[in-house]
Design an enzyme around this catalytic site. Sequence first.
Site, PDB file in Angstrom:
ATOM      1  N   CYS A   1       0.842  -1.195   0.000  1.00 28.04           N
ATOM      2  CA  CYS A   1       0.000   0.000   0.000  1.00 28.04           C
ATOM      3  C   CYS A   1       0.872   1.238   0.000  1.00 28.04           C
ATOM      4  CB  CYS A   1      -0.877   0.061   1.251  1.00 28.04           C
ATOM      5  SG  CYS A   1      -2.092  -1.234   1.384  1.00 28.04           S
ATOM      6  N   ASP A   2       0.310   2.304  -0.511  1.00 29.46           N
ATOM      7  CA  ASP A   2       0.905   3.622  -0.357  1.00 29.46           C
ATOM      8  C   ASP A   2      -0.233   4.622  -0.308  1.00 29.46           C
ATOM      9  OD1 ASP A   2       3.453   5.071  -0.131  1.00 29.46           O
ATOM     10  OD2 ASP A   2       2.687   6.156  -1.867  1.00 29.46           O
ATOM     11  N   THR A   3      -0.050   5.667   0.466  1.00 24.74           N
ATOM     12  CA  THR A   3      -1.076   6.695   0.625  1.00 24.74           C
ATOM     13  C   THR A   3      -0.465   8.046   0.332  1.00 24.74           C
ATOM     14  OG1 THR A   3      -2.231   5.374   2.281  1.00 24.74           O
ATOM     15  CG2 THR A   3      -2.722   7.734   2.247  1.00 24.74           C
TER      16      THR A   3
END
Length: 187
Positions: free
Chosen positions: A63-65
């Site tokens: 994941c990356d935000t």
Amino acid sequence: MIILRSRSPRRKQVLESLDLDFRIEPEDIDESSFPGESPLEYLKRITLSKLGTRTRNDLLVSCDTIVVQNNFILQKPTNGKEALQMLEKLSGKNHLVYSGLGIYHEGMEQFAFDSSRVYFHSWNQGQILNYIERYAPFDKAGSYGIQDADGPVRNYEGSYTNILGFPIRMFFRYHDLWKNELKGNHA
């Protein structure tokens, strides 16, 4: 078993709350942006890069935000001055939060993302400095966490877990691809 490619305590919490069998094996990558790269191009490249080394039997999740205001990514601050500047930019305004999800399973790589709109309280510099001192938001995109009590978030549209950093709706859309991997945990 799921291999989570993240050190984020918030992502770990989300997977634990789902009672899934997983282990954490983060992948360290260079998260610098490329000249002319759009926020969503950046998100996809970074999220898929975090999948790291793959073997046929792995079930990898990355994941990356990112926090985006006026088509500009507000990264994680490196110090209090950067955190102050970011929170001043966001104060009293709204912005978008995108969380990307990378999944690798049985030779297939998938990418999806979710988006949410976040509205901030109007804060003065004293309130912002107090927040920074209290929460040290240096590991958070945009210098804040939605989960922080008395934080800067006034309201939001979309998914709470997306803003937290794990796009759970996207995660379950791909559930059928690897539900057999998860069955052993709930038997």
